[in-house]
Design an enzyme around this catalytic site. Structure first.
Site, PDB file in Angstrom:
ATOM      1  N   CYS A   1      -5.863   4.311   2.859  1.00  0.00           N
ATOM      2  CA  CYS A   1      -4.758   5.280   2.953  1.00  0.00           C
ATOM      3  C   CYS A   1      -4.538   5.981   1.619  1.00  0.00           C
ATOM      4  O   CYS A   1      -4.057   7.098   1.584  1.00  0.00           O
ATOM      5  CB  CYS A   1      -3.489   4.597   3.411  1.00  0.00           C
ATOM      6  SG  CYS A   1      -3.042   3.198   2.394  1.00  0.00           S
ATOM      7  N   GLU A  61       7.129  -1.568   0.918  1.00  0.00           N
ATOM      8  CA  GLU A  61       6.372  -2.794   1.135  1.00  0.00           C
ATOM      9  C   GLU A  61       5.924  -3.341  -0.218  1.00  0.00           C
ATOM     10  O   GLU A  61       5.929  -2.649  -1.220  1.00  0.00           O
ATOM     11  CB  GLU A  61       5.126  -2.524   1.988  1.00  0.00           C
ATOM     12  CG  GLU A  61       5.464  -2.017   3.357  1.00  0.00           C
ATOM     13  CD  GLU A  61       4.388  -2.338   4.384  1.00  0.00           C
ATOM     14  OE1 GLU A  61       3.424  -1.563   4.481  1.00  0.00           O
ATOM     15  OE2 GLU A  61       4.522  -3.375   5.082  1.00  0.00           O
ATOM     16  N   GLU A 104       4.358   3.086   7.678  1.00  0.00           N
ATOM     17  CA  GLU A 104       3.535   3.483   6.534  1.00  0.00           C
ATOM     18  C   GLU A 104       2.292   4.151   7.110  1.00  0.00           C
ATOM     19  O   GLU A 104       1.561   3.531   7.890  1.00  0.00           O
ATOM     20  CB  GLU A 104       3.173   2.260   5.691  1.00  0.00           C
ATOM     21  CG  GLU A 104       4.387   1.521   5.140  1.00  0.00           C
ATOM     22  CD  GLU A 104       5.294   2.386   4.272  1.00  0.00           C
ATOM     23  OE1 GLU A 104       4.794   3.350   3.650  1.00  0.00           O
ATOM     24  OE2 GLU A 104       6.509   2.111   4.241  1.00  0.00           O
ATOM     25  N   ASN A 160      -8.192  -1.065   8.795  1.00  0.00           N
ATOM     26  CA  ASN A 160      -8.907  -0.858   7.521  1.00  0.00           C
ATOM     27  C   ASN A 160      -8.678  -1.965   6.491  1.00  0.00           C
ATOM     28  O   ASN A 160      -9.522  -2.176   5.636  1.00  0.00           O
ATOM     29  CB  ASN A 160      -8.634   0.537   6.949  1.00  0.00           C
ATOM     30  CG  ASN A 160      -7.214   0.707   6.470  1.00  0.00           C
ATOM     31  OD1 ASN A 160      -6.286   0.156   7.054  1.00  0.00           O
ATOM     32  ND2 ASN A 160      -7.035   1.471   5.426  1.00  0.00           N
TER      33      ASN A 160
HETATM   34  P1  NAD Z   1      -3.729   3.839  14.382  1.00  0.00           P
HETATM   35  O1  NAD Z   1      -2.432   4.559  14.218  1.00  0.00           O
HETATM   36  O2  NAD Z   1      -4.694   4.371  15.369  1.00  0.00           O
HETATM   37  O3  NAD Z   1      -3.471   2.314  14.812  1.00  0.00           O
HETATM   38  C1  NAD Z   1      -2.676   1.447  14.033  1.00  0.00           C
HETATM   39  C2  NAD Z   1      -2.104   0.366  14.939  1.00  0.00           C
HETATM   40  O4  NAD Z   1      -1.182   0.970  15.847  1.00  0.00           O
HETATM   41  C3  NAD Z   1      -3.150  -0.359  15.799  1.00  0.00           C
HETATM   42  O5  NAD Z   1      -2.822  -1.725  15.895  1.00  0.00           O
HETATM   43  C4  NAD Z   1      -2.985   0.329  17.153  1.00  0.00           C
HETATM   44  O6  NAD Z   1      -3.360  -0.472  18.245  1.00  0.00           O
HETATM   45  C5  NAD Z   1      -1.483   0.571  17.173  1.00  0.00           C
HETATM   46  N1  NAD Z   1      -1.037   1.632  18.085  1.00  0.00           N
HETATM   47  C6  NAD Z   1      -1.722   2.733  18.471  1.00  0.00           C
HETATM   48  N2  NAD Z   1      -0.981   3.453  19.346  1.00  0.00           N
HETATM   49  C7  NAD Z   1       0.198   2.793  19.502  1.00  0.00           C
HETATM   50  C8  NAD Z   1       1.372   3.033  20.271  1.00  0.00           C
HETATM   51  N3  NAD Z   1       1.499   4.106  21.054  1.00  0.00           N
HETATM   52  N4  NAD Z   1       2.391   2.146  20.181  1.00  0.00           N
HETATM   53  C9  NAD Z   1       2.296   1.061  19.392  1.00  0.00           C
HETATM   54  N5  NAD Z   1       1.202   0.778  18.648  1.00  0.00           N
HETATM   55  C10 NAD Z   1       0.165   1.631  18.700  1.00  0.00           C
HETATM   56  O7  NAD Z   1      -4.364   3.730  12.913  1.00  0.00           O
HETATM   57  P2  NAD Z   1      -5.772   3.127  12.488  1.00  0.00           P
HETATM   58  O8  NAD Z   1      -6.851   4.079  12.894  1.00  0.00           O
HETATM   59  O9  NAD Z   1      -5.863   1.703  12.897  1.00  0.00           O
HETATM   60  O10 NAD Z   1      -5.636   3.134  10.874  1.00  0.00           O
HETATM   61  C11 NAD Z   1      -5.961   4.213  10.074  1.00  0.00           C
HETATM   62  C12 NAD Z   1      -4.697   4.920   9.608  1.00  0.00           C
HETATM   63  O11 NAD Z   1      -3.862   3.999   8.919  1.00  0.00           O
HETATM   64  C13 NAD Z   1      -4.974   6.032   8.599  1.00  0.00           C
HETATM   65  O12 NAD Z   1      -4.217   7.159   8.935  1.00  0.00           O
HETATM   66  C14 NAD Z   1      -4.488   5.430   7.268  1.00  0.00           C
HETATM   67  O13 NAD Z   1      -4.088   6.376   6.305  1.00  0.00           O
HETATM   68  C15 NAD Z   1      -3.370   4.572   7.724  1.00  0.00           C
HETATM   69  N6  NAD Z   1      -3.065   3.526   6.744  1.00  0.00           N
HETATM   70  C16 NAD Z   1      -1.911   3.631   6.017  1.00  0.00           C
HETATM   71  C17 NAD Z   1      -1.597   2.672   5.060  1.00  0.00           C
HETATM   72  C18 NAD Z   1      -0.320   2.756   4.272  1.00  0.00           C
HETATM   73  O14 NAD Z   1       0.093   1.750   3.701  1.00  0.00           O
HETATM   74  N7  NAD Z   1       0.310   3.933   4.204  1.00  0.00           N
HETATM   75  C19 NAD Z   1      -2.470   1.589   4.861  1.00  0.00           C
HETATM   76  C20 NAD Z   1      -3.642   1.512   5.616  1.00  0.00           C
HETATM   77  C21 NAD Z   1      -3.927   2.485   6.570  1.00  0.00           C
END
Ligand code: NAD
Length: 478
Positions: free
Chosen positions: A282, A457, A248, A150
């Site tokens: 997020c 962060e 996060e 995102n």
């Molecule tokens: P996601 O958890 O599906 O993926 C995030 C990353 O993790 C990707 O690079 C993915 O390939 C990797 N990943 C997935 N499974 C994994 C595993 N088993 N082991 C290691 N890596 C793995 O999230 P998304 O759909 O890309 O992003 C959306 C989410 O991110 C939402 O829940 C949003 O709230 C959150 N987000 C949080 C923040 C924050 O700062 N708190 C900021 C932006 C987005």
């Protein structure tokens, strides 16, 4: 528009591959980028390269490391428009939002570049005679970074910059959906003169490349941003091998609107926080909690805002909101809306998908506090409006959540704002401002299931995660 082949970067070499294909969410036939679906052996090679390069990088004076980050900022500035347009084509946000994100990455590189002049420890008095104590910051070593789609330029920037300025070597596993956007950032760092092996990029799925990175015992620290389910799993895996971990994750951020608020302004704030970035932030305001005197007027005003915010191609003039990022994400969002309907909610605005991945901004009312749409992250342009009896009830409702990332309040009362800020269990509080939108020099993170809540962060404190403190007693007696 041409398709870009994005390679891995391992030990300073670009390694081409395929297996990941990314199509433009506004024009699903347009193939934007192809990247390798890397296996565990690519991760192994990247970690080996990082481990070899890290001592030399750490030996470079911190201001010299900072100069490279500053130069990377200038290179990215020279490509600002190109990077922003690629970001729109790949992720789907509007051009204005994309320009803002690239600007953020540039500023993050500048901020942490200048931190190179300030990194240091303390000098403390000792209780022992003829002795002083100094604390030193030591790099943790090889760091694994895993990032979501995102904010595919800004989030890698706000992890990479503090990791690099702290003297670490990095293996970055970007999100599958956005390899090209992240590439603009990493290429700027390489062009700025980052030594080979200090930054390695391995594209691939989370289940294969991500898992391999998280499990590698040579990776001393893992910083992850993404969904709560994946983050909690990564946290457990890294803790089991006694690595350092920062996760996060998601949020169910609430905006409270009190009776004394300016309703039109509150609706604009809710729309900016709930529909801006297609609700795929997020810190998005996905619940609005209204006190009785303002509830009906607020729903009417937010419904009008939703009607004004038609979705479209982020590159087209006048588009207020881009498409949802993927078919899968759209399916998740529309299923959440359907479930809310089944649970008795009224869809006061939106809910329909006029074209492809375009989803009209959606307002849900009549939900019970226990319904899924009132409690769980939807990660799309959907706002649930809930009633509360007064400020105390609203605070209870904000805090009755597994998450704790951001919360906002619209009020003219300073004392209500202060009571709210003190009482809510979240990492970020906004008064009369959207829950989205953060400053890069301010610590960011959450509590509960939104964050590991150990290290923050952003801001100067972000370097703490990537360094550890060593205490040196200096006696000057023979
Ligand atoms: P996601 O958890 O599906 O993926 C995030 C990353 O993790 C990707 O690079 C993915 O390939 C990797 N990943 C997935 N499974 C994994 C595993 N088993 N082991 C290691 N890596 C793995 O999230 P998304 O759909 O890309 O992003 C959306 C989410 O991110 C939402 O829940 C949003 O709230 C959150 N987000 C949080 C923040 C924050 O700062 N708190 C900021 C932006 C987005």
């Amino acid at each position: 528009m041409s398709t870009v082949h994005v390679p891995n970067l391992i030990g300073g070499e670009e390694v081409a591959g395929d297996g990941l294909e990314r199509y433009n969410p506004a024009h699903p036939a347009e193939l934007v980028a192809v990247a390798p679906a890397s296996g565990a052996e690519a991760v192994d090679a990247a970690v080996t390269a990082a481990a070899a390069a890290q001592p030399g990088w750490a030996a470079l004076p911190a201001p010299a490391r900072g100069t490279i980050l500053m130069d990377a900022a200038e290179i990215l500035r020279g490509r600002h428009e190109e990077a922003a347009r690629d970001l729109v084509r790949e992720e789907g946000k509007t051009l204005a939002e994309a320009r803002g994100e690239v600007r953020r990455a540039i500023d993050v590189l500048r901020f942490f570049g200048s931190e190179g002049w300030r990194l240091g420890g303390q000098v403390l008095p000792s209780s022992f005679p003829d002795t002083t104590v100094q604390t030193r910051r030591e790099p943790v070593g090889v760091v694994g970074l895993i990032t979501p789609w995102n904010f595919p330029i800004a989030i890698p920037a706000w992890k990479l910059a503090p990791a690099l300025i702290g003297g670490n070597a990095v293996v970055l596993k970007p999100a599958e959906l956005t390899p090209l956007s992240t590439r603009h950032l990493t290429e700027a760092l390489v062009r700025a003169g980052l030594p080979a092996g200090v930054l390695n990029v391995v594209h691939g799925t989370g289940a294969v490349a991500g898992e391999a990175l998280v499990r590698d015992p040579r990776v001393a620290a893992v910083s992850f941003t993404g969904s709560t389910a994946v983050g909690m799993r990564i946290e457990r895996t890294v803790q089991e091998r006694r690595g350092r971990v920062q996760v996060e994750m998601g949020g169910k951020n609430a905006l409270v609107v009190l009776d004394d608020a300016d309703v039109e302004q509150a609706a604009r704030i809710a729309a900016a926080g709930g529909f801006g970035l297609t609700g795929q932030a997020c810190t998005a305001s996905s619940r609005v909690i209204c006190t009785p005197g303002v509830y009906d007027d607020f729903v009417a005003a937010l419904t009008k805002e939703a009607a004004r915010c038609r979705p479209g191609d982020g590159l087209a003039d006048g588009t207020a909101m881009g498409p949802v990022v993927s078919e899968q994400q759209l399916g998740t969002i529309t299923a959440a809306i359907e479930r809310a309907r089944d649970e008795g909610a009224t869809v006061a605005a939106g809910g329909e998908t006029p074209d492809g991945l375009m989803l009209a901004p959606t307002v849900l009312t009549g939900l019970s506090r226990d319904s899924a749409a009132a409690r769980e992250e939807i990660f799309g342009p959907v706002v649930a409006v809930l009633p509360a009896e007064g400020l105390d009830d609203a605070i209870d409702l904000v805090n009755d959540s597994r998450y704790g990332l951001a919360a906002g309040i619209c009020t003219r009362s300073l004392s209500a704002a202060q009571r709210f800020a003190a009482a809510v269990r979240v990492g970020v509080v906004k008064v009369n401002r959207p829950t989205t939108g953060l400053d890069l020099n301010v610590p960011f993170g959450g509590v509960g299931d939104s964050s590991s809540n150990t290290f923050r962060e952003q801001g100067a404190v972000a370097v703490d995660f990537y360094t550890w403190s060593k205490s040196v007693y200096l006696g000057w007696e023979d």
